[in-house]
Design an enzyme around this catalytic site. Structure first.
Site: not given
Ligand code: ZN
Length: 219
Positions: A42, A57, A184, A120
């Protein structure tokens, strides 16, 4: 202690000292000269997931990526970030999602990176969801090895639930030409894990785990 036992003990101690120091100096030696692209998820117009207390995030992924870059540079790797500030990567105004993701893939492919790693944080409708997971593209056997190395080190260092490694059809995994993984780190939608993700201490632990995993991958 008999003279013979003392001599054995003394010899062992002499052997231990140089071995231990050589290991600590060379612990990331396999990274020397490697080209590694780190993709902080992002950024800019896209905040990514937003935690219950408002942590974004995109800020967490960038903080970890910058810490990873510092360690990798010390180890002699060439490190390229898809972004090193809070911005979109694509130069196209109001880029579509695929164009933004392609811009990140381009950084990996054009630099002929040895590894592409996208960072992420996870999110789910239930705040109870928690833990660490790592993804790779289904056709990539080297991606699978990379994901296994990353997942093992991340769970060991971060101490969160092990959700395992899994295949995923994510754009950045599918379109990159080199072994690629997407991590993640934790669930930003979980209040406890959101606070961890936002702490410099946890970010540093995760960054060090990533670098150990990359070193294992290249060893
Ligand atoms: Zn993400």
């Amino acid at each position: 202690m008999s003279k013979k036992i003392f001599l054995i003990f003394f010899t062992l101690c002499l052997l231990c000292v140089p071995t231990a120091s050589a290991q600590s100096q060379n612990s990331l030696s396999a990274l020397n000269g490697k080209t590694i692209v780190i993709d902080p998820g992002h950024g800019g117009s896209d905040s990514g997931a937003i935690g219950p207390s408002g942590i974004l995030e995109k800020n967490v992924t960038l903080a970890v990526a910058l810490k990873v870059k510092a360690i990798l540079n010390d180890a002699g790797a060439v490190v390229i970030l898809t972004r090193s500030s809070d911005r979109d990567v694509s130069n196209i105004k109001n880029a579509a999602d695929a164009q933004e993701l392609q811009a990140r893939v381009d950084v990996g492919n054009q630099n002929q990176a040895d590894v592409f790693l996208s960072i992420h944080a996870n999110a789910f409708s239930s705040q109870a969801a928690h833990g660490t997971a790592t993804y790779y593209y289904s056709g990539s056997s080297m991606g699978s090895v990379l994901a296994a190395d990353l997942q093992a080190e991340l769970v060991r260092a971060g101490g969160l639930a092990d959700r395992g490694k899994a295949t995923a059809n994510f754009y950045v995994l599918k379109r990159t030409n080199m072994p690629a993984s997407l991590i993640e780190m934790a669930f930003i939608s979980n209040p406890q894990e959101e606070q961890l993700l936002n702490s410099a201490g946890f970010q540093q632990k995760i960054a060090e785990a990533i670098c150990r995993a990359l070193n294992s991958f290249f060893s």
